[in-house]
Design an enzyme around this catalytic site. Sequence first.
Site, mmCIF file in Angstrom:
data_model
loop_
_atom_site.group_PDB
_atom_site.id
_atom_site.type_symbol
_atom_site.label_atom_id
_atom_site.label_comp_id
_atom_site.label_asym_id
_atom_site.label_seq_id
_atom_site.Cartn_x
_atom_site.Cartn_y
_atom_site.Cartn_z
ATOM 1 N N GLY A 1 0.803 -1.214 0.000
ATOM 2 C CA GLY A 1 0.000 0.000 0.000
ATOM 3 C C GLY A 1 0.839 1.268 0.000
ATOM 4 O O GLY A 1 0.530 2.235 -0.698
ATOM 5 N N ASN B 1 -8.151 3.365 8.871
ATOM 6 C CA ASN B 1 -7.487 2.230 9.506
ATOM 7 C C ASN B 1 -7.556 2.244 11.028
ATOM 8 O O ASN B 1 -7.296 1.241 11.674
ATOM 9 C CB ASN B 1 -6.017 2.167 9.066
ATOM 10 C CG ASN B 1 -5.298 3.482 9.233
ATOM 11 O OD1 ASN B 1 -5.704 4.492 8.671
ATOM 12 N ND2 ASN B 1 -4.243 3.493 10.005
ATOM 13 N N GLN C 1 -7.689 -0.736 3.594
ATOM 14 C CA GLN C 1 -8.536 -1.372 4.611
ATOM 15 C C GLN C 1 -9.935 -1.707 4.058
ATOM 16 O O GLN C 1 -10.805 -2.133 4.804
ATOM 17 C CB GLN C 1 -8.669 -0.476 5.851
ATOM 18 C CG GLN C 1 -7.353 -0.195 6.567
ATOM 19 C CD GLN C 1 -6.764 -1.410 7.304
ATOM 20 O OE1 GLN C 1 -7.413 -2.451 7.458
ATOM 21 N NE2 GLN C 1 -5.522 -1.278 7.752
ATOM 22 N N SER D 1 -3.271 -3.399 -0.597
ATOM 23 C CA SER D 1 -2.156 -4.137 0.008
ATOM 24 C C SER D 1 -2.554 -5.584 0.273
ATOM 25 O O SER D 1 -3.664 -5.846 0.751
ATOM 26 C CB SER D 1 -1.789 -3.446 1.329
ATOM 27 O OG SER D 1 -0.814 -4.203 2.010
ATOM 28 N N HIS E 1 -1.089 -7.911 2.432
ATOM 29 C CA HIS E 1 -0.946 -8.531 3.755
ATOM 30 C C HIS E 1 -2.112 -8.227 4.704
ATOM 31 O O HIS E 1 -2.192 -8.792 5.785
ATOM 32 C CB HIS E 1 0.404 -8.178 4.389
ATOM 33 C CG HIS E 1 0.548 -6.774 4.875
ATOM 34 N ND1 HIS E 1 0.363 -6.428 6.193
ATOM 35 C CD2 HIS E 1 0.880 -5.628 4.229
ATOM 36 C CE1 HIS E 1 0.583 -5.131 6.329
ATOM 37 N NE2 HIS E 1 0.884 -4.617 5.156
ATOM 38 N N CYS F 1 -2.604 6.439 21.161
ATOM 39 C CA CYS F 1 -1.994 6.495 22.489
ATOM 40 C C CYS F 1 -0.927 7.576 22.558
ATOM 41 O O CYS F 1 -0.397 7.860 23.612
ATOM 42 C CB CYS F 1 -1.365 5.152 22.830
ATOM 43 S SG CYS F 1 -0.047 4.728 21.715
HETATM 44 C C1 PLP Z 1 -5.087 2.722 5.224
HETATM 45 C C2 PLP Z 1 -3.701 2.196 4.988
HETATM 46 N N1 PLP Z 1 -2.988 2.649 3.942
HETATM 47 C C3 PLP Z 1 -1.759 2.196 3.669
HETATM 48 C C4 PLP Z 1 -1.152 1.250 4.468
HETATM 49 C C5 PLP Z 1 0.234 0.773 4.130
HETATM 50 O O1 PLP Z 1 0.190 -0.478 3.515
HETATM 51 P P1 PLP Z 1 1.499 -1.404 3.445
HETATM 52 O O2 PLP Z 1 1.765 -1.906 4.815
HETATM 53 O O3 PLP Z 1 1.133 -2.498 2.485
HETATM 54 O O4 PLP Z 1 2.604 -0.554 2.915
HETATM 55 C C6 PLP Z 1 -1.827 0.765 5.581
HETATM 56 C C7 PLP Z 1 -1.189 -0.202 6.497
HETATM 57 O O5 PLP Z 1 -1.412 -0.203 7.685
HETATM 58 C C8 PLP Z 1 -3.145 1.234 5.846
HETATM 59 O O6 PLP Z 1 -3.870 0.785 6.879
#
Ligand code: PLP
Length: 378
Positions: free
Chosen positions: A69, A149, A179, A197, A199, A322
């Site tokens: 991502g 996220n 997300q 993304s 993962h 936090c």
């Molecule tokens: C909304 C959002 N954008 C981008 C990313 C980044 O993705 P990546 O970990 O594949 O680089 C994340 C990862 O937490 C995310 O939650």
Amino acid sequence: MIYFDNSATTKIGDEVLKAVLDTMENNFANASSLHRLGYETEQKIISAKKGIANIIGGKEDEIYFTSGGTEANNIAIFGVCDAYKKYGNKIITTKIEHPSVLKCFNELENRGFEVCYLDVDNKGYINIDNLINEIDDNTIFVSIMYVNNEIGTIQNIDEIGKKIKEKNKNTIFHTDAVQAFGKLKINVKYIDLMSVSGHKIHSQKGIGFLYVKNGVRLNNIIFGAGQQKGLRSGTINSEGIIGLYKASEIAYKNLNENFEKTSKIRKEIISLKDKIKDMCINGDEENGIPYILSLSFKDVKGEVLLHSLEDKGIFVSTGSACSSKNKKDLSTIYYVNENNLGSTIRVSFSFDNTLEEAKIFNNTILDIIPMLRIYTKR
Ligand SMILES: Cc1ncc(COP(=O)(O)O)c(C=O)c1O
């Protein structure tokens, strides 16, 4: 173990792992090689592209694989803004984007772009009328995340995309759907670019894709041997792509079923509100994505709660809520009640989780929160 940190990353799925290992063993050849083995790998990549494009209502030649991502967001934001800068200088995003978007906009601001960072309301929604008012003839680019996220708010991306074009048909619209993909039905009709993304949906780390609508221009930010039409040079990550495709297929085959399952889990945890004092739900309790729940407990430190849960075998995250208010990337201050800062945890689910796990989580919270509150007050 109860793993409730699926928005940070997910465990690779069994079928995905099988497909990845099979590719590593049997399709290890470079997809750009001219021999038969290279051709065979290339064919697998093409069918993965077709399958993924089909899921989002796009075309095969509109999919570009990336390392995830973050890279997809960087290629989209810098690529478009560089290509269109001769037509205008204004770009728009929100205050609650992931750092992989927000920091690109910060950098573009340093380079001379006029950046508008839209506010959100206390549930995390942008005001679409405000966005449209901000768009003028000088506005070349808008980036709005699909699902937040930290609190799981779902923006109305179709309406946003449609209204942007009605106001200025030349403004390019990007969404960070990291997300959202695999969890919501997505159609790219009103979206010019979209980041995804692997993962986050039970594929491996280091793979993702950027959707780019045909006709949208991007200047390269990566230079090399010219793979993927020169936009993303670098040897094609065939096992990553096959894993991502398999995970996408599984997620979309069971989309409604998974949505219902995680909705029940989320609802069960929300029911804690009636059993414990001074707990609040951040975001949109009713309509937030069922995969993410942000909870705040008065007089409890988020990090202390995280480790207390960890002691009981439950894994959650604090999000960035936090941190202190001074931290630059602290988007959460826009939607977490001021009094609750420092006491927020994010629990995030996958179709792997069960209602039983949610019940164990609730009982554990009921056990430990009163103790932690006594401790804080001492
Ligand atoms: C909304 C959002 N954008 C981008 C990313 C980044 O993705 P990546 O970990 O594949 O680089 C994340 C990862 O937490 C995310 O939650």
